[in-house]
Design a protein around this motif. Structure first.
Motif, mmCIF file in Angstrom:
data_model
loop_
_atom_site.group_PDB
_atom_site.id
_atom_site.type_symbol
_atom_site.label_atom_id
_atom_site.label_comp_id
_atom_site.label_asym_id
_atom_site.label_seq_id
_atom_site.Cartn_x
_atom_site.Cartn_y
_atom_site.Cartn_z
ATOM 1 N N ALA A 532 0.834 -1.208 0.000
ATOM 2 C CA ALA A 532 0.000 0.000 0.000
ATOM 3 C C ALA A 532 0.861 1.247 0.000
ATOM 4 C CB ALA A 532 -0.923 0.009 1.222
ATOM 5 N N ILE A 533 0.259 2.356 -0.466
ATOM 6 C CA ILE A 533 0.835 3.692 -0.330
ATOM 7 C C ILE A 533 -0.316 4.645 0.003
ATOM 8 C CG2 ILE A 533 2.783 3.299 -1.874
ATOM 9 C CD1 ILE A 533 0.108 5.497 -3.197
ATOM 10 N N VAL A 534 0.019 5.809 0.531
ATOM 11 C CA VAL A 534 -0.971 6.840 0.857
ATOM 12 C C VAL A 534 -0.627 8.097 0.085
ATOM 13 C CG1 VAL A 534 -1.829 8.376 2.671
ATOM 14 C CG2 VAL A 534 -1.566 5.937 3.130
ATOM 15 N N VAL A 535 -1.634 8.691 -0.534
ATOM 16 C CA VAL A 535 -1.470 9.976 -1.211
ATOM 17 C C VAL A 535 -2.024 11.047 -0.279
ATOM 18 C CG1 VAL A 535 -2.031 11.346 -3.250
ATOM 19 C CG2 VAL A 535 -1.679 8.871 -3.453
ATOM 20 N N SER A 536 -1.159 11.946 0.163
ATOM 21 C CA SER A 536 -1.556 12.957 1.132
ATOM 22 C C SER A 536 -0.577 14.122 1.073
ATOM 23 C CB SER A 536 -1.584 12.363 2.545
ATOM 24 O OG SER A 536 -1.852 13.361 3.504
ATOM 25 N N SER A 537 -1.066 15.288 1.411
ATOM 26 C CA SER A 537 -0.197 16.463 1.459
ATOM 27 C C SER A 537 0.556 16.562 2.773
ATOM 28 C CB SER A 537 -1.030 17.738 1.255
ATOM 29 O OG SER A 537 -2.053 17.822 2.242
ATOM 30 N N ARG A 538 0.220 15.699 3.749
ATOM 31 C CA ARG A 538 0.871 15.731 5.050
ATOM 32 C C ARG A 538 1.298 14.314 5.442
ATOM 33 N NH1 ARG A 538 -3.491 18.394 8.896
ATOM 34 N NH2 ARG A 538 -4.734 16.837 7.784
ATOM 35 N N VAL A 545 3.039 3.083 6.032
ATOM 36 C CA VAL A 545 3.266 2.920 4.598
ATOM 37 C C VAL A 545 3.790 4.246 4.049
ATOM 38 C CG1 VAL A 545 1.461 1.170 4.347
ATOM 39 C CG2 VAL A 545 0.902 3.577 4.004
ATOM 40 N N PRO A 546 4.411 4.228 2.869
ATOM 41 C CA PRO A 546 4.926 5.481 2.300
ATOM 42 C C PRO A 546 3.802 6.477 2.013
ATOM 43 C CG PRO A 546 5.844 3.584 1.158
ATOM 44 C CD PRO A 546 4.759 3.070 2.034
ATOM 45 N N VAL A 547 4.120 7.745 2.154
ATOM 46 C CA VAL A 547 3.173 8.828 1.887
ATOM 47 C C VAL A 547 3.732 9.686 0.762
ATOM 48 C CG1 VAL A 547 1.980 10.832 2.843
ATOM 49 C CG2 VAL A 547 2.386 8.824 4.276
ATOM 50 N N LEU A 548 2.929 9.883 -0.296
ATOM 51 C CA LEU A 548 3.341 10.673 -1.451
ATOM 52 C C LEU A 548 2.443 11.888 -1.583
ATOM 53 C CD1 LEU A 548 3.691 7.469 -2.318
ATOM 54 C CD2 LEU A 548 4.186 8.453 -4.548
ATOM 55 N N PRO A 549 2.997 13.039 -1.931
ATOM 56 C CA PRO A 549 2.148 14.152 -2.361
ATOM 57 C C PRO A 549 1.535 13.843 -3.723
ATOM 58 C CG PRO A 549 4.457 14.719 -2.567
ATOM 59 C CD PRO A 549 4.414 13.399 -1.872
ATOM 60 N N ARG A 550 0.449 14.515 -4.068
ATOM 61 C CA ARG A 550 -0.296 14.209 -5.294
ATOM 62 C C ARG A 550 0.586 14.334 -6.540
ATOM 63 N NH1 ARG A 550 -5.802 13.231 -6.645
ATOM 64 N NH2 ARG A 550 -5.793 12.878 -8.871
ATOM 65 N N ARG A 551 1.449 15.366 -6.581
ATOM 66 C CA ARG A 551 2.274 15.559 -7.770
ATOM 67 C C ARG A 551 3.247 14.405 -7.977
ATOM 68 N NH1 ARG A 551 2.883 16.179 -12.730
ATOM 69 N NH2 ARG A 551 4.870 17.065 -13.434
ATOM 70 N N GLN A 552 3.855 13.940 -6.893
ATOM 71 C CA GLN A 552 4.778 12.813 -7.015
ATOM 72 C C GLN A 552 4.029 11.539 -7.390
ATOM 73 O OE1 GLN A 552 7.209 12.255 -3.571
ATOM 74 N NE2 GLN A 552 8.489 10.686 -4.506
ATOM 75 N N PHE A 553 2.838 11.375 -6.874
ATOM 76 C CA PHE A 553 1.978 10.241 -7.231
ATOM 77 C C PHE A 553 1.736 10.202 -8.740
ATOM 78 C CE2 PHE A 553 -2.455 8.910 -8.022
ATOM 79 C CZ PHE A 553 -2.463 7.640 -7.489
ATOM 80 N N GLU A 554 1.413 11.342 -9.322
ATOM 81 C CA GLU A 554 1.134 11.404 -10.753
ATOM 82 C C GLU A 554 2.396 11.162 -11.580
ATOM 83 O OE1 GLU A 554 -0.673 15.201 -11.157
ATOM 84 O OE2 GLU A 554 -2.659 14.511 -10.509
ATOM 85 N N PHE A 574 -5.907 9.652 0.327
ATOM 86 C CA PHE A 574 -6.489 8.339 0.072
ATOM 87 C C PHE A 574 -5.341 7.328 -0.002
ATOM 88 C CE2 PHE A 574 -5.814 10.128 -4.176
ATOM 89 C CZ PHE A 574 -5.164 9.096 -4.846
ATOM 90 N N ALA A 575 -5.690 6.083 0.205
ATOM 91 C CA ALA A 575 -4.706 5.000 0.159
ATOM 92 C C ALA A 575 -4.965 4.131 -1.059
ATOM 93 C CB ALA A 575 -4.782 4.154 1.425
ATOM 94 N N LEU A 576 -3.891 3.626 -1.607
ATOM 95 C CA LEU A 576 -3.965 2.668 -2.710
ATOM 96 C C LEU A 576 -3.366 1.371 -2.189
ATOM 97 C CD1 LEU A 576 -4.800 2.794 -5.766
ATOM 98 C CD2 LEU A 576 -2.361 2.997 -6.266
ATOM 99 N N VAL A 577 -4.154 0.301 -2.186
ATOM 100 C CA VAL A 577 -3.713 -0.944 -1.558
ATOM 101 C C VAL A 577 -4.084 -2.130 -2.443
ATOM 102 C CG1 VAL A 577 -5.849 -1.002 -0.196
ATOM 103 C CG2 VAL A 577 -3.911 -2.404 0.509
ATOM 104 N N SER A 578 -3.166 -3.093 -2.560
ATOM 105 C CA SER A 578 -3.422 -4.325 -3.310
ATOM 106 C C SER A 578 -3.818 -5.408 -2.320
ATOM 107 C CB SER A 578 -2.168 -4.746 -4.086
ATOM 108 O OG SER A 578 -2.384 -5.947 -4.797
#
Length: 626
Positions: A532-538, A545-554, A574-578
């Motif tokens: 899993a990873i989490v997309v968040s500004s904070r 799990v790793p946290v990415l800002p939206r721009r890095q996610f894209e 939001f989180a993205l999880v397999s």
């Protein structure tokens, strides 16, 4: 003990871990360029002027012989650490493991097969094409509590040890430079696949073990070690099919070196081939569905060849017919039948396709090797390596071409002077690669030849040495190494055959009432320990799990050539999880609230497909299973 402590410290201490991640992209090039420099220095010096270099080489070989294994493990763990620290990967790595964590593409299918075997006791027909990989991954997942990251660490450790064993054998025979060059090329070609659930790492591991046995002095003229080496190669091709002509080509080499016992050698080679077929059949019989068959893997590239295209042509030509058939075995029979009909009607198309694929291999494989050996990686930033500018690719081409030209010239010089058994070994390896490439390159590209990566590395490295004086007892040590590697492979086979049943029996699962008659949009998953990873500004300290800002996610999606449209609807966080759904028995990628990842047990979720993709689901509700 000291080596294990050093490895743990290097991976866990933030400063040393950051250093490993920083130097990881440059390691293959540094090793290969160092080998070229050492070779040129030996070549330029003569007589007494070479003695200091020879003494230094002997000391280096003794050092690596004793302490090289922890360094090898760190080198192969570094790509995992870099992926998990969200360093921008190459396109291949980004697609196989989104954000360094989420299995995607074919890796998603391999991960699903192992998960299905772990939770339900049987894998799908997709995994039935390569059952050894699914069984081995399921065992590792069961032993690590379902943590894919831990399972990948086990695989990286085994690959590092196998590569070290092969490099040590080469170093004892040919010197320091070939050992360094071999290790660097194998590391560079393997790095993209280490963070993923792909089949390549297991295939490369077994191929390295095979080379370590076949290239040892005991394998030449001694039938037992030679057959062990061939068996290891056959297991490699079971794990990662593609370079299938390697086995007959090197089998002929074994037959030649053991010609004094040619009848026994021929029977042993046939037994190796039968053992491989029986292993796949046994795994499919134990854990496959009723239609699982390893032979279906060859049907798709065969039809692509005879139709002048690749395996995707089957959907256009036979899609409706295949959809009406009940199982994979029936589909495989139809594909072979239609393929033979096309071949008999127009055999020229198949041969033209083979020629076209060979030209693609000759044109596209060298640039991959340029990127592995080019020293540009020392000065490029991570994003420059991920999105190389045209001038960077041009410099890679010229620098890599110069280095590979030196290695190939050294190979030609070595083959001219080598003993017949050594010369024929490398010529047989080259023939196996060249004959296999036209068959698989149109479908899978260079990764289709994954089992041949150690032999490709050996061809580029072996000419850089001048030979060494082997100390007394080395032949005995290498014979013992053959026994150890053969024993480890036998243990792997036993674990693959028996381990999935044990892992399935001991895996936790919810009660039958939880899975009984759920709504069509309801899933039961286990989010704890899932990739899993989490997309968040904070930062999110509530989830590990790793946290990415939206721009890095894209940008990571762009690297993987995955459209971001399916992720446009939710706003961060939001989180993205397999996660594996125990209701539909499918692996799903869920877009869910980050808080759900903290649930320790099973979770019931309601979800709907995102952007029409039923493997990517948007979760609207979730609740822990009591």
């Amino acid at each position: 003990m000291l080596g294990a402590i050093a490895i743990a410290a290097a991976c866990l201490v933030p400063a040393t871990r950051a250093l490993l991640v920083t130097i990881e992209p440059a390691l293959p090039s540094v090793l290969f360029v160092s080998a070229i420099a050492w070779f040129l220095a030996r070549f330029a010096l003569r007589g007494s002027r070479r003695r200091p270099l020879t003494r230094a080489e002997g000391r280096a070989l003794r050092f690596f012989d004793r302490w090289g294994w922890p360094l090898a493990l760190l080198a192969f763990l570094a790509p995992l650490l870099a992926a998990w620290d969200l360093r921008p990967p190459s396109g291949n790595a980004a697609f196989a493991a989104l954000f360094g964590r989420i299995p995607w593409g074919d890796a998603h299918g391999h991960f699903e097969g192992a998960q299905r075997l772990l939770w339900d006791g049987a894998f799908s027909f997709f995994s039935g094409r390569r059952p050894l990989n699914a069984a081995w991954l399921a065992v590792r997942l069961g032993a690590t509590g379902g943590r894919l990251e831990a399972a990948l660490i086990v695989q990286a450790v085994l690959l590092g040890l196998a590569t070290f064993a092969a490099a040590r054998t080469i170093g004892r025979r040919r010197g320091l430079a070939p050992a360094l060059a071999f290790f660097g090329v194998v590391l560079g070609l393997s790095a993209d696949y280490l963070p993923s659930a792909a089949t390549e790492p297991l295939g490369i591991t077994l191929a390295c073990a095979s080379l370590a046995v076949l290239w040892a002095p005991g394998a030449r003229g001694w039938l037992g070690p030679a057959l062990v080496g061939l068996w290891l190669l056959d297991l490699s091709l079971q794990a990662r099919p593609g370079a299938q002509f390697l086995l007959p080509c090197l089998g002929l080499w074994v037959l030649w070196t053991c010609r004094a016992r040619w009848r026994a050698a021929l029977a042993g080679i046939a037994l190796v081939a039968i053992a491989g077929a029986l292993l796949s059949a046994s795994l499919n019989a134990l854990y496959g569905t009723s239609d699982s068959s390893a032979s279906s893997a060859g049907a798709y590239p065969f039809y692509g060849l005879v139709s002048g295209s690749n395996y995707r042509q089957i959907r256009e030509d036979l899609g409706d017919e295949l959809a009406r058939l009940p199982d994979e075995r029936a589909r495989t029979r139809l594909i072979y039948k239609r393929g033979w009909e096309r071949f008999r009607a127009d055999p020229g198309t198949a041969f033209r396709t083979l020629g076209r694929n060979l030209r693609k291999f000759a044109g596209k494989a060298p640039p991959v090797l340029y990127g592995v050996v080019s020293p540009q990686s020392l000065v490029l930033s991570p994003w420059d390596r991920a999105f190389p500018a045209p001038e960077v690719l041009v410099r890679d081409r010229w620098l890599g071409r110069a280095l590979l030209a030196l290695a190939i010239a050294a190979l030609a010089r070595y083959l001219w002077r080598a003993a017949w058994d050594e010369r024929l070994f490398w010529l047989a390896a080259a023939a196996g690669v060249v004959l296999s490439a036209p068959v698989v390159y149109g479908d899978a590209g260079l990764r289709g030849l994954g089992a041949s990566f150690p032999l490709i590395a050996g061809l580029l490295a072996i000419g850089l040495g001048g030979g060494t004086r082997r100390p007394p007892g080395v032949a005995v040590i290498e014979t013992q190494a053959a026994r150890v590697l053969g024993g480890c492979a036998a243990a792997l086979v036993v674990i693959a055959l028996a381990g999935p049943a044990v892992a399935h029996a001991t895996a936790p699962r919810p009660g039958a009432d939880v899975l009984a008659s759920p709504a069509s949009d309801t899933l039961v998953v286990r989010l704890a320990n899932a990739p899993a990873i989490v997309v968040s500004s904070r930062p999110r300290p509530d989830v590990d799990v790793p946290v990415l800002p939206r721009r890095q996610f894209e940008r990571h999606l762009e690297l993987a050539s995955v459209a971001a449209s399916g992720f446009d609807r939710p706003d961060p966080p939001f989180a993205l999880v397999s996660a594996y759904d125990l209701v539909s028995r499918r692996q799903r990628v869920l877009v869910v609230a980050p808080e759900a990842l903290a649930s320790p047990g099973f979770v019931r979720v309601r979800a709907r497909p995102a952007a029409g993709d039923d493997n990517l689901l948007l979760v609207s509700e979730w609740a822990p299973v009591p």
